[in-house]
Design a protein around this motif. Structure first.
Motif, PDB file in Angstrom:
ATOM      1  N   THR A 125      39.406  50.389  45.543  1.00 37.39           N
ATOM      2  CA  THR A 125      40.536  49.614  46.056  1.00 37.39           C
ATOM      3  C   THR A 125      40.244  48.127  45.906  1.00 37.39           C
ATOM      4  O   THR A 125      39.139  47.678  46.224  1.00 37.39           O
ATOM      5  N   VAL A 126      41.215  47.388  45.426  1.00 37.69           N
ATOM      6  CA  VAL A 126      41.048  45.938  45.300  1.00 37.69           C
ATOM      7  C   VAL A 126      40.885  45.336  46.690  1.00 37.69           C
ATOM      8  O   VAL A 126      41.726  45.534  47.574  1.00 37.69           O
ATOM      9  N   ALA A 127      39.788  44.600  46.883  1.00 36.56           N
ATOM     10  CA  ALA A 127      39.513  43.968  48.171  1.00 36.56           C
ATOM     11  C   ALA A 127      39.869  42.485  48.159  1.00 36.56           C
ATOM     12  O   ALA A 127      40.238  41.920  49.196  1.00 36.56           O
ATOM     13  N   GLU A 128      39.762  41.863  46.988  1.00 36.52           N
ATOM     14  CA  GLU A 128      39.986  40.416  46.892  1.00 36.52           C
ATOM     15  C   GLU A 128      40.327  40.079  45.444  1.00 36.52           C
ATOM     16  O   GLU A 128      39.822  40.713  44.515  1.00 36.52           O
ATOM     17  N   VAL A 129      41.192  39.103  45.238  1.00 36.24           N
ATOM     18  CA  VAL A 129      41.511  38.650  43.888  1.00 36.24           C
ATOM     19  C   VAL A 129      41.364  37.142  43.818  1.00 36.24           C
ATOM     20  O   VAL A 129      41.564  36.425  44.809  1.00 36.24           O
ATOM     21  N   GLY A 130      41.011  36.650  42.628  1.00 39.82           N
ATOM     22  CA  GLY A 130      40.900  35.223  42.422  1.00 39.82           C
ATOM     23  C   GLY A 130      42.266  34.560  42.340  1.00 39.82           C
ATOM     24  O   GLY A 130      43.291  35.217  42.113  1.00 39.82           O
ATOM     25  N   SER A 131      42.275  33.253  42.465  1.00 42.01           N
ATOM     26  CA  SER A 131      43.541  32.502  42.528  1.00 42.01           C
ATOM     27  C   SER A 131      44.331  32.561  41.234  1.00 42.01           C
ATOM     28  O   SER A 131      45.552  32.370  41.238  1.00 42.01           O
ATOM     29  N   ALA A 132      43.657  32.840  40.105  1.00 42.08           N
ATOM     30  CA  ALA A 132      44.358  32.864  38.822  1.00 42.08           C
ATOM     31  C   ALA A 132      44.761  34.273  38.386  1.00 42.08           C
ATOM     32  O   ALA A 132      45.328  34.445  37.312  1.00 42.08           O
ATOM     33  N   VAL A 133      44.483  35.267  39.213  1.00 41.58           N
ATOM     34  CA  VAL A 133      44.864  36.643  38.883  1.00 41.58           C
ATOM     35  C   VAL A 133      46.349  36.819  39.178  1.00 41.58           C
ATOM     36  O   VAL A 133      46.838  36.429  40.231  1.00 41.58           O
ATOM     37  N   GLY A 134      47.067  37.413  38.259  1.00 42.62           N
ATOM     38  CA  GLY A 134      48.505  37.566  38.416  1.00 42.62           C
ATOM     39  C   GLY A 134      48.886  38.514  39.535  1.00 42.62           C
ATOM     40  O   GLY A 134      48.052  39.244  40.092  1.00 42.62           O
ATOM     41  N   ALA A 135      50.177  38.550  39.807  1.00 42.21           N
ATOM     42  CA  ALA A 135      50.703  39.329  40.929  1.00 42.21           C
ATOM     43  C   ALA A 135      50.590  40.836  40.713  1.00 42.21           C
ATOM     44  O   ALA A 135      50.747  41.612  41.662  1.00 42.21           O
ATOM     45  N   LYS A 136      50.318  41.261  39.479  1.00 44.95           N
ATOM     46  CA  LYS A 136      50.207  42.697  39.215  1.00 44.95           C
ATOM     47  C   LYS A 136      48.938  43.304  39.810  1.00 44.95           C
ATOM     48  O   LYS A 136      48.816  44.529  39.876  1.00 44.95           O
ATOM     49  N   VAL A 137      47.992  42.470  40.199  1.00 40.71           N
ATOM     50  CA  VAL A 137      46.769  42.932  40.848  1.00 40.71           C
ATOM     51  C   VAL A 137      46.742  42.337  42.241  1.00 40.71           C
ATOM     52  O   VAL A 137      46.872  41.121  42.412  1.00 40.71           O
ATOM     53  N   PHE A 138      46.569  43.172  43.265  1.00 38.90           N
ATOM     54  CA  PHE A 138      46.696  42.685  44.633  1.00 38.90           C
ATOM     55  C   PHE A 138      45.791  43.486  45.566  1.00 38.90           C
ATOM     56  O   PHE A 138      45.449  44.645  45.287  1.00 38.90           O
ATOM     57  N   PRO A 139      45.345  42.888  46.671  1.00 36.29           N
ATOM     58  CA  PRO A 139      44.510  43.600  47.639  1.00 36.29           C
ATOM     59  C   PRO A 139      45.190  44.875  48.139  1.00 36.29           C
ATOM     60  O   PRO A 139      46.395  44.890  48.389  1.00 36.29           O
ATOM     61  N   GLY A 140      44.402  45.926  48.255  1.00 29.80           N
ATOM     62  CA  GLY A 140      44.928  47.211  48.686  1.00 29.80           C
ATOM     63  C   GLY A 140      45.339  48.120  47.544  1.00 29.80           C
ATOM     64  O   GLY A 140      45.589  49.314  47.753  1.00 29.80           O
ATOM     65  N   GLN A 141      45.402  47.588  46.332  1.00 32.36           N
ATOM     66  CA  GLN A 141      45.795  48.374  45.162  1.00 32.36           C
ATOM     67  C   GLN A 141      44.668  49.318  44.751  1.00 32.36           C
ATOM     68  O   GLN A 141      43.501  48.936  44.695  1.00 32.36           O
ATOM     69  N   ARG A 142      45.006  50.564  44.479  1.00 31.69           N
ATOM     70  CA  ARG A 142      44.031  51.544  44.011  1.00 31.69           C
ATOM     71  C   ARG A 142      43.880  51.408  42.499  1.00 31.69           C
ATOM     72  O   ARG A 142      44.876  51.462  41.764  1.00 31.69           O
ATOM     73  N   VAL A 143      42.639  51.216  42.039  1.00 33.99           N
ATOM     74  CA  VAL A 143      42.426  50.915  40.627  1.00 33.99           C
ATOM     75  C   VAL A 143      41.228  51.677  40.070  1.00 33.99           C
ATOM     76  O   VAL A 143      40.333  52.096  40.802  1.00 33.99           O
ATOM     77  N   VAL A 144      41.239  51.810  38.739  1.00 33.19           N
ATOM     78  CA  VAL A 144      40.076  52.303  38.004  1.00 33.19           C
ATOM     79  C   VAL A 144      39.748  51.253  36.948  1.00 33.19           C
ATOM     80  O   VAL A 144      40.526  51.033  36.021  1.00 33.19           O
ATOM     81  N   PRO A 145      38.637  50.545  37.117  1.00 39.17           N
ATOM     82  CA  PRO A 145      38.230  49.545  36.129  1.00 39.17           C
ATOM     83  C   PRO A 145      37.331  50.162  35.070  1.00 39.17           C
ATOM     84  O   PRO A 145      36.436  50.948  35.386  1.00 39.17           O
ATOM     85  N   ALA A 146      37.567  49.816  33.807  1.00 35.70           N
ATOM     86  CA  ALA A 146      36.667  50.247  32.744  1.00 35.70           C
ATOM     87  C   ALA A 146      35.343  49.512  32.872  1.00 35.70           C
ATOM     88  O   ALA A 146      35.226  48.526  33.605  1.00 35.70           O
ATOM     89  N   ASN A 147      34.361  49.970  32.132  1.00 37.18           N
ATOM     90  CA  ASN A 147      33.055  49.315  32.145  1.00 37.18           C
ATOM     91  C   ASN A 147      32.911  48.275  31.048  1.00 37.18           C
ATOM     92  O   ASN A 147      31.838  47.706  30.860  1.00 37.18           O
TER      93      ASN A 147
END
Length: 367
Positions: free
Chosen positions: A89-111
């Protein structure tokens, strides 16, 4: 375009001194068969990065090999945070990350993520990117996701897909790309050599797509797993005098398989693969052998039988997306492959247990 270094890794600087007091538990690889559970600072993120709270991390063959040898020349240099198959789950995003990524979002990041500008990326081969960015640190409470992966290769988990299922996305992406590159079609007969987690993923996906699969492995537990995954035949190589002849006998006219997927990574099984395929067929040497390994090849048979030989390395953003879609459709489930669960504190014991080759497939590590 020239680059300063062929590969970037970003896991090491998480371990640098940090004046903050917020700490987390993480697995740190220190060397050969030396992974320690430690308290380290929660990663800082840059303006284009994201911090993900790990819901589950999965063990896999690559991490096991890295643990055994103590490093990976392309992906990880100790001391470093460790692990790469995860969902969270996304816990924090940087100031330049777009609105499509947000805290609380369930994600799978590649390596990893390609640069999209180098020679190989421009040639449509992003898996061979000259500046391929790798990321490690899944065996931890939190993992920092670099900006390039956030932009290119971090996907939202669909509703109804569990963390454990979603965490299969990265290895499944490699498998789907292997199937695509091999040119396998419904109705084909395909031999899959190796019935570990990767081989079993090939068997499951191919059998679901109406391909006749002959599985070649070792130990009764692997044969049973291959049959559960849909293999038409499951052969224990340890019980066969000539696995090549046995496989060919199961094909039309004993001509050989339309394609062979080698997922064991041994010189002997590479040679088997080249001998099991029919004239005009394709061999995918999917599992790499150790550097310096020598394999015997019959040039006459290779040429006059017009055999295509290729190797599929890594995944691409396209196949990450296709893999998550396949998981969403239920083509493969974590329940098919996870044979145990363990808290993060027990990870060193999990890897020691994997050395025994006791039929264990994947362990879900729960931070």
């Amino acid at each position: 375009m020239t680059t300063k270094a062929p590969v970037k890794t970003i896991e090491q600087d998480v371990l640098q001194p940090d004046v903050r007091t917020d700490m987390m538990t993480a697995a740190v690889l220190h060397g050969r068969e030396d992974v320690r559970i430690e308290r380290v600072p929660v990663p800082r993120i840059a303006e284009d990065e994201a911090l993900v709270r790990v819901g589950v991390a999965l063990t896999d063959g690559t991490d096991f090999k890295v643990w055994k040898q103590g490093f990976h020349a392309r992906m990880i240099r100790p001391p470093a945070l460790f692990g790469h198959e995860l969902a969270g789950t996304v816990a924090e995003v940087g100031s330049a990350v777009g609105a499509k990524v947000f805290p609380g979002q369930r994600v799978v990041p590649a390596n990893s993520a390609p640069c999209n500008t180098c020679f190989h990326c421009r040639k449509g081969q992003p898996n061979l990117c000259e500046d391929l960015l790798f990321n490690n640190g899944a065996y931890a409470e939190y993992i920092r996701i670099p900006g390039r992966i956030v932009r290119e290769n971090m996907l939202e988990i669909p509703n109804g897909v569990s963390f454990e299922d979603a965490a299969l996305t990265e290895p499944l992406a490699c498998v789907l790309r292997g199937i695509h590159e091999t040119g396998i079609h419904p109705g084909d007969t395909v031999a899959v050599i190796g019935c570990g987690p990767i081989g079993l993923k090939f068997i499951r996906i191919l059998s679901r797509r109406k391909v006749h699969v002959i599985a070649i492995g070792k130990r009764r537990s692997q044969m049973e797993a291959a049959e559960r995954m849909g293999a038409m035949s499951a052969l224990d190589a340890a019980e066969l005098n000539n696995p090549v002849e046995r496989v060919r006998a199961l094909t039309e006219g004993a001509r050989g398989a339309d394609a062979v997927i080698e997922a064991a990574g041994q010189p002997t099984t590479w040679e088997w693969a080249l001998q099991m395929v029919r004239k005009g067929g394709t061999v995918n040497l999917f599992a790499g052998c150790a550097k310096g390994t020598e394999v015997k090849v019959d040039p006459w048979a290779l040429h006059y039988s017009e055999i295509t030989v290729k190797s599929t390395f890594h995944h691409t953003p396209r196949f990450m997306r296709e893999a998550l879609e396949a998981i969403g459709r239920g083509e493969i489930r974590a329940a098919d492959l996870i044979t145990g669960r363990a808290p993060l504190a027990e990870l060193p014991k999990v890897f020691e247990h994997m050395k025994n080759r006791n039929g264990q497939l994947k362990t879900a590590v729960l931070p």
